[in-house]
Design a protein around this motif. Structure first.
Motif, short mmCIF file in Angstrom:
data_model
loop_
_atom_site.label_atom_id
_atom_site.label_comp_id
_atom_site.label_asym_id
_atom_site.label_seq_id
_atom_site.Cartn_x
_atom_site.Cartn_y
_atom_site.Cartn_z
N LYS A 1 -12.96 -4.74 -5.06
CA LYS A 1 -13.24 -4.68 -3.63
C LYS A 1 -12.66 -3.43 -2.97
O LYS A 1 -11.61 -2.95 -3.35
CB LYS A 1 -12.63 -5.91 -2.93
CG LYS A 1 -13.22 -7.25 -3.36
CD LYS A 1 -12.55 -8.38 -2.59
CE LYS A 1 -13.12 -9.74 -2.99
NZ LYS A 1 -12.47 -10.84 -2.22
N ASN A 2 -13.40 -2.94 -2.00
CA ASN A 2 -12.90 -1.92 -1.07
C ASN A 2 -12.42 -0.65 -1.77
O ASN A 2 -11.22 -0.39 -1.89
CB ASN A 2 -11.78 -2.50 -0.20
CG ASN A 2 -12.24 -3.69 0.62
OD1 ASN A 2 -13.32 -3.66 1.21
ND2 ASN A 2 -11.44 -4.76 0.63
N LEU B 1 -7.18 -9.40 -9.45
CA LEU B 1 -7.70 -8.93 -8.17
C LEU B 1 -7.46 -7.43 -8.05
O LEU B 1 -6.33 -6.96 -8.19
CB LEU B 1 -6.99 -9.65 -7.02
CG LEU B 1 -7.27 -9.09 -5.61
CD1 LEU B 1 -8.71 -9.37 -5.21
CD2 LEU B 1 -6.30 -9.66 -4.60
N ILE B 2 -8.53 -6.66 -7.79
CA ILE B 2 -8.41 -5.22 -7.55
C ILE B 2 -9.04 -4.96 -6.18
O ILE B 2 -10.24 -5.15 -5.99
CB ILE B 2 -9.12 -4.40 -8.64
CG1 ILE B 2 -8.52 -4.72 -10.02
CG2 ILE B 2 -9.01 -2.90 -8.35
CD1 ILE B 2 -9.24 -4.07 -11.19
N GLY C 1 1.64 -7.69 -10.91
CA GLY C 1 1.06 -7.08 -9.73
C GLY C 1 1.50 -5.65 -9.51
O GLY C 1 2.63 -5.27 -9.86
N VAL C 2 0.60 -4.85 -8.94
CA VAL C 2 0.88 -3.45 -8.62
C VAL C 2 0.35 -3.18 -7.22
O VAL C 2 -0.82 -3.46 -6.93
CB VAL C 2 0.20 -2.49 -9.62
CG1 VAL C 2 0.40 -1.04 -9.20
CG2 VAL C 2 0.74 -2.70 -11.04
N GLU C 3 1.19 -2.64 -6.34
CA GLU C 3 0.74 -2.36 -4.98
C GLU C 3 1.51 -1.18 -4.38
O GLU C 3 2.62 -0.86 -4.81
CB GLU C 3 0.91 -3.59 -4.09
CG GLU C 3 2.33 -4.06 -3.91
CD GLU C 3 2.42 -5.32 -3.05
OE1 GLU C 3 2.07 -5.24 -1.86
OE2 GLU C 3 2.84 -6.36 -3.59
N LYS D 1 -3.53 -3.41 -5.64
CA LYS D 1 -4.00 -3.17 -4.27
C LYS D 1 -3.23 -2.02 -3.63
O LYS D 1 -2.10 -1.72 -4.00
CB LYS D 1 -3.88 -4.44 -3.43
CG LYS D 1 -2.48 -5.01 -3.27
CD LYS D 1 -2.54 -6.33 -2.50
CE LYS D 1 -1.15 -6.92 -2.30
NZ LYS D 1 -1.18 -8.23 -1.61
N ASN D 2 -3.91 -1.39 -2.70
CA ASN D 2 -3.32 -0.28 -1.95
C ASN D 2 -2.90 0.87 -2.85
O ASN D 2 -1.73 1.23 -2.96
CB ASN D 2 -2.14 -0.73 -1.11
CG ASN D 2 -2.51 -1.76 -0.05
OD1 ASN D 2 -3.68 -1.87 0.32
ND2 ASN D 2 -1.54 -2.51 0.41
N ILE D 3 -3.91 1.47 -3.51
CA ILE D 3 -3.69 2.62 -4.37
C ILE D 3 -4.30 3.84 -3.70
O ILE D 3 -5.49 3.85 -3.38
CB ILE D 3 -4.32 2.42 -5.76
CG1 ILE D 3 -3.94 1.04 -6.35
CG2 ILE D 3 -3.92 3.56 -6.69
CD1 ILE D 3 -2.46 0.81 -6.53
#
Length: 454
Positions: free
Chosen positions: A426-427, A397-398, A323-325, A357-359
């Motif tokens: 997403k988003n 999940l991205i 995971g990367v956030e 997420k949150n990049i």
């Protein structure tokens, strides 16, 4: 109480109270603001500790064996005294591997060059390290820290790698590919890391230049790094890493500038990257190994850096199974004639799992880009597609990519997002993202939910 007993207690107390306090590394906490909140990065200060010049331990310019031993002895002496700064004076000093210990600062004076041998035997015995996201025992990184606290590499000198042997290994000969398959299969089947011995006559697994492995409170400041066998700076399973005022020039195969992997609380600022691969590549392990370690890369801030060349300005993946956030890149300059594929490129495949997420990326100026501002691809397997099987299928999940105030002069596209039908990207929000000219299409999208540009 007897008079003798009283005097004995008095003098014991006086003796203890008069003893000099043991000097220690000072830890400073640097608060850094980011769109996802403040990141506090602890950084070590060695100004309170003694200095140990390698010339006092029989270092001799041009004598690799003497210098390797002198640096080792200086580190051991400093460690005995609670830590210290190992000083490399002006001049060129040939050396083999350097293994840092807790509370040690390797300091290169202006005009000092540490020239690292390209003889593989100088990086033995094998150490617990990684190869492209898989844990194994391999040649020691040129500079290696394992389970250390409070360590630094500072000064205005240069770390330089001889490249004769490593350059021959760039081509990935058949024996290398067979060893890659063997390591992949061992990791997938949870073979203990101690049994994954990858030093043999044909593996040719090049070592990282600098690896901080399972360490914390790390500082790199003002050094220049020239050439590298593999990834240049690799914080792995580490916390509190500050990399500032560093210049990197490395144009060999897999020569990423900085690869934070399963690492947290990182500040990269005021650096210059001239790379043969990605300038900064955030990773978090590969497949089964990373699922087991279950440690994301997160809370990473990159600001005020300059990129001369590189495959990507900021890459995420493809090793991202942990995971990367919470990644924030801001106010970075891309040289006018830089050779660059993307400003932000996220890559994964059906074997990785994990999440992104949150990049956040803002305030970037660039000239011509070979591909585009944003690229997201979910089926990137390179040579692995037919080399080894998919043991377990896990999609990534991205969710949450935000780019603001980005300008490039000439691009093929602004965004190309190729998501999976089963798990769309997403988003994604692009705000004030533009190019003077677009060679193909503005947006190329498959399987994207909630894309906005304004």
């Amino acid at each position: 109480m007897s008079r003798c007993l009283f005097l004995g207690m008095f003098f014991s107390f006086f003796f203890i109270s008069c003893q000099p306090k043991k000097k220690e590394v000072i830890l400073q906490s640097i608060p850094v603001s980011a769109p996802f909140g403040r990141v506090a990065v602890k950084t070590p200060d060695f100004s309170n500790l003694n200095k140990y010049y390698i010339t006092n331990f029989n270092a001799v310019p041009g004598d690799k064996k003497a210098n390797t031993q002198a640096i080792k002895l200086a580190i051991e002496k400093a460690r005995e005294n609670g830590g210290g700064t190992i000083v490399i004076p002006k001049g060129e000093w040939m050396t083999g591997k350097i293994h840092l210990k807790s509370n040690i600062n390797l300091h290169l004076e202006k005009g000092a060059v540490l020239l690292f041998s390209d003889a593989p035997e100088d990086y033995l015995p094998p150490v617990h390290t990684t190869w492209e996201g898989l844990e194994c025992f391999n040649y020691s990184p040129l500079i290696y820290a394992y389970e250390c606290k409070n360590i630094a590499i500072t000064g205005q000198g240069t770390l330089k790698a001889e490249m004769g042997t490593w350059r021959k290994w760039f081509d990935r000969p058949p024996g290398h590919m067979n060893s890659l398959k063997r390591l992949y299969n061992m990791a997938a089947k949870d073979v203990p890391v101690e049994q994954r011995q990858m030093v043999n006559d044909s593996s040719n697994f090049r070592p990282q230049f600098i690896q901080f492995n399972r360490s914390e409170n790390i500082l790199l400041d003002s050094i220049t790094i020239t050439h590298s066998p593999f990834w240049v700076i690799h914080p792995y399973l580490s916390k509190n890493v500050t990399i500032k005022n560093v210049k990197v020039f490395a144009h060999g195969h897999n020569n990423d500038g900085v690869d934070p992997e399963m690492s947290q609380h990182i500040l990269i600022e005021n650096c210059v990257f001239d790379q043969g691969d990605d300038a900064i590549a955030v990773k978090s392990g590969r497949n089964q190994d990373a699922w087991k370690l279950n440690t994301p890369s997160k809370d990473i801030v990159i600001k005020n850096c300059k990129i001369i060349n590189g495959h990507q300005l900021l890459a995420i993946g493809s090793e991202l199974s942990g995971g990367v956030e919470n990644i924030y890149m801001s106010n970075c300059e891309v040289a006018e004639n830089a050779k660059l594929n993307h400003l932000l490129f996220i890559k994964t495949n059906e074997r990785r799992g994990g999440y992104v997420k949150n990049i956040y990326m803002d305030s970037i100026q660039a000239g011509k880009i070979d591909a585009g501002v944003l690229g997201i691809e979910t089926d990137v397997l390179y040579q692995w597609r037919d080399l080894v099987p998919t043991y377990e299928r896990r999609l990534t999940l991205i969710d949450g990519i935000y780019m603001n105030k980005i300008h490039a002069k000439n691009v093929e596209f602004l965004s190309r997002i190729l998501g999976q039908e089963e798990k769309p990207v997403k988003n994604v929000r692009l705000t004030e993202v533009a190019s003077d000219s677009i060679r193909k299409e503005k947006h190329i999208h498959q399987n994207v939910d909630n894309f906005n540009q304004n």
